[in-house]
Design an enzyme around this catalytic site. Structure first.
Site, PDB file in Angstrom:
ATOM      1  N   GLU A   1       4.646 -55.212   6.005  1.00 45.69           N
ATOM      2  CA  GLU A   1       5.312 -55.591   7.258  1.00 45.69           C
ATOM      3  C   GLU A   1       6.069 -56.910   7.126  1.00 45.69           C
ATOM      4  OE1 GLU A   1       2.517 -55.442  10.489  1.00 45.69           O
ATOM      5  OE2 GLU A   1       2.229 -53.271  10.305  1.00 45.69           O
TER       6      GLU A   1
ATOM      7  N   GLU B   1      -1.247 -62.456  12.123  1.00 46.09           N
ATOM      8  CA  GLU B   1      -1.797 -61.133  11.786  1.00 46.09           C
ATOM      9  C   GLU B   1      -0.581 -60.266  11.537  1.00 46.09           C
ATOM     10  OE1 GLU B   1      -2.258 -58.022  11.378  1.00 46.09           O
ATOM     11  OE2 GLU B   1      -3.645 -57.284  12.909  1.00 46.09           O
TER      12      GLU B   1
END
Length: 671
Positions: free
Chosen positions: A153, A144
């Site tokens: 990210e 995740e």
């Protein structure tokens, strides 16, 4: 050992390095993290669990051992799901040491010590082999690593490395794939966050217009995505110009390439208009068939009954370099360019496409400086014609033909407004034209020669400063006013003449989740995480308010708004602090999640502008907020339920103190 943290000083308007306890950064990271929000995301967690069960089942069905690699494990939740689903062993990687320590405790508490190994490293540093961090490569990859933009990210380089070094060829992946969707829209409101519109000024000698320079008009802006809760954007604020189209997909079960690339789709506008904005979101399929799907699609794409509120994944607003008139049914090409961490868009007509098919478009770079000085809400604020009208009306009241003005605000249009309204001379302490002199000096370093030996008869400010985080940080105007006192005439007019701090007790529809303990998540005990967040919130003796743009986070008022402190800019900052205490009655049934605080600025005796509540729209107490400002939210440590009218009035006691030495406000509430 101490650590130095950069922080805005509200008394000087400057960024300063402040010495803090060595644990300060860590506590801030935990206290302001979105872990609670993710643990409360029922849709996400359920879908991940279903996908993990299915992946373990497929591997076991082939007669293989299920070895799981969980990158960015956080609380260890996904690894525990895998272990509970029958995985033989899980390697859970977490680079943030305090989080890795918490994961170890949570795994132990839930009885999975023998099945899960927590590795406190970046995944690119993990080794495989008899003496390595992992005994062998994994055949199930669980991650995740996504943000609102999907790749911001570092998901792509992380997956690329994992496929090369950490997982087997043909491994199962949860999620299996991600798909990015786009839709072309026209929206004056959203476009106002990126371009400065002409400002109309009604002066005594007719209407004047302030227009932005051509370099600002042509500037593509900054590359960072604008991520918002698009579900709070009313359909009346944008016009849909195209159907939703799939922009690109990434299959996580196969080797992933992070190198820069582009994707191109053909569009046919469903309506004529001005193409300004690309709205984007993604979904993830947890299994190869796509039956277990988790989507970020907004309300007009997905039925509202199925919407899951979340703050860790929202939707993206991308500004096209320039607005493009488009006709219904014409052929367009939309190109998404991406590097490892970001995406940007270009729209072309079919005829242009033939000529420019292979011309790479670089990530947008601001050339006009305005996008570096003003963030998106600030652009919106400067484009708010109603707000500008309040300042024009106020300036017309106070300006005389011989007024000598000084403006103290960052990147403000007030000097231009005052010039068009007839001010004789204008000094700007932090931008324009022959009649406006820009003084590059801090207020306390201002000299008579800066002001050409003139005394200031009108001191103005919005006030707005780029370093301000909380509403009261713009009180730096008061400190600047104090610093320039000896340059002011004895009968100086200060605009705004005063400010007031307001407060209201509210019940949030969803925002409360980011601070709410979770206890158990999908049957796993995550109390350790709750305790860790609470400990970090308690790290400072008094809890702090935090800034949130409340137009994105619906709430209802449980009390009337209340003025709690006033600040008189006609006087200098007093040496002693300002404090108040009292109580506020809860008038509506509901759960008191916290207090919202904001500032009102009183430009003249009868003209004010508010940074907070604009109206309570109905008897239920639904609130409407200034969309260009963040309001301060103080979350209560416990929630009080106010019941039926027979129990009224339930009261909340408050104590608020403004420290004139630091410019900060401390507050305490007792339920």
């Amino acid at each position: 050992m101490k650590t130095f943290c950069g922080r805005a000083n509200p008394t000087t308007g400057a960024m300063e390095w402040v010495e803090e306890d060595e644990n300060y950064d860590y506590h801030q990271e935990i206290a302001r993290s979105r872990y609670a929000d993710m643990l409360h995301d029922k849709d996400r967690n359920t879908k991940y669990y279903q996908g993990i069960r299915a992946a373990v089942s497929r591997v076991k069905g082939r007669g293989e051992k299920a070895i799981v690699l969980d990158i960015g494990t956080g609380t260890g939740l996904l690894s525990m799901m895998a272990a509970a689903a029958g995985a033989d062993f899980c390697y859970a990687i977490e680079v943030f040491k305090p989080m890795a320590n918490a994961a170890v405790k949570i795994v132990e508490k839930n009885g999975f010590c023998d099945k899960i190994k927590v590795i406190n490293k970046h995944s690119t540093e993990v080794t495989v082999g008899p003496d390595g961090d992992m005994q062998c490569r994994a055949n199930i990859l669980v991650t995740e690593l996504f943000d609102t933009e999907l790749i911001g990210e570092g998901a792509l380089p992380t997956y690329e490395h994992a496929h090369k070094y950490l997982v087997q060829e043909g491994c199962e992946a949860v999620p299996h794939r991600a798909t990015v969707y786009v839709q072309l829209v026209e929206s004056k409101r959203m476009w106002s966050w990126n371009k400065l519109f002409p400002v109309h000024v009604e002066a005594e000698d007719g209407e004047k217009m302030i227009v932005s320079p051509s370099e600002m008009e042509k500037c593509p802006g900054v590359p960072s995505v604008c991520d918002i809760q698009l579900n709070q954007m009313p359909s009346s604020d944008f016009t849909i110009l195209s159907d939703v189209v799939t922009m690109f997909s990434v299959d996580f079960s196969k080797p992933v390439r992070s190198a820069s690339t582009c994707y191109r789709v053909q569009l046919e506008p469903v309506k004529s208009g001005k193409a300004q904005i690309v709205l984007s979101w993604w979904d993830i399929d947890m299994d190869p068939s796509g039956t277990i799907n988790c989507t970020m699609a907004p309300y007009w794409v997905k039925s509202t009954s199925a919407l899951q509120w979340r703050d860790h994944w929202m939707q993206c607003v991308y500004f096209l370099p320039n607005e493009e008139p488009v006709l219904q049914g014409e052929q367009l090409y939309l190109t998404a360019w991406r590097d490892e961490y970001s995406v940007w868009y270009q729209l072309q007509k079919a005829r242009e496409e033939e000529n420019k098919a292979d011309v790479r478009v670089e990530s947008p770079v601001c050339r006009c400086q305005a996008h570096l000085l003003w963030n998106r809400p600030r652009f919106g604020q400067l484009n708010d014609q109603n707000r500008t009208c309040q300042y024009v009306k106020s300036l017309m009241k106070v300006l005389k033909a011989d007024s000598v003005c000084l403006c103290v605000s960052d990147g403000s249009l007030l000097p231009v407004l005052a010039h068009h309204l007839g001010a004789k001379q204008f000094f700007k302490a932090n931008n324009l034209e022959d009649k406006i002199k820009i003084i590059e000096a801090r207020p306390e370093l201002l000299t008579s020669s800066h002001l050409e030996d003139k005394k200031i008869s009108v001191l103005v400010g919005e006030p707005f400063f780029t370093t301000s985080l909380l509403p009261w940080h713009n009180l730096y105007f008061w400190y600047a006013r104090t610093a320039v006192t000896h340059h002011l005439t004895s009968n100086v007019t200060v605009l705004p003449q005063s400010a007031s701090l307001h407060m209201m007790i509210v019940e949030f529809q969803d925002l409360w989740r980011i601070r709410s303990p979770c206890g158990t998540c999908e049957g796993f005990d995550v109390q350790t995480m709750d305790d860790m967040i609470q400990n970090s919130l308690n790290f400072r003796e008094s809890k702090e308010a935090e800034p949130h743009p409340l137009w994105e986070y619906p709430c209802k008022s449980l009390s009337d708004p209340q003025e709690v402190l006033t600040f008189d800019f006609r006087e200098t900052v007093p040496p002693h602090g300002l404090s108040t205490e009292g109580s506020v009655n809860l008038l509506r049934k509901g759960r008191s999640h916290g207090a919202v605080l904001w500032m009102d600025y009183h430009l003249t005796a009868d003209i004010s502008v508010s940074t907070g509540l604009t109206q309570i729209s109905n008897e239920k107490g639904n609130c409407e907020w200034n969309p260009h400002c963040k309001q301060a939210v103080y979350f209560f440590s416990s929630v009080i339920e106010s019941q039926t009218p027979s129990e009224f009035p339930t009261a909340v006691k408050y104590a608020i103190n403004f420290d004139t030495k630091t410019g900060e406000i401390a507050m305490d509430f007792k339920l």
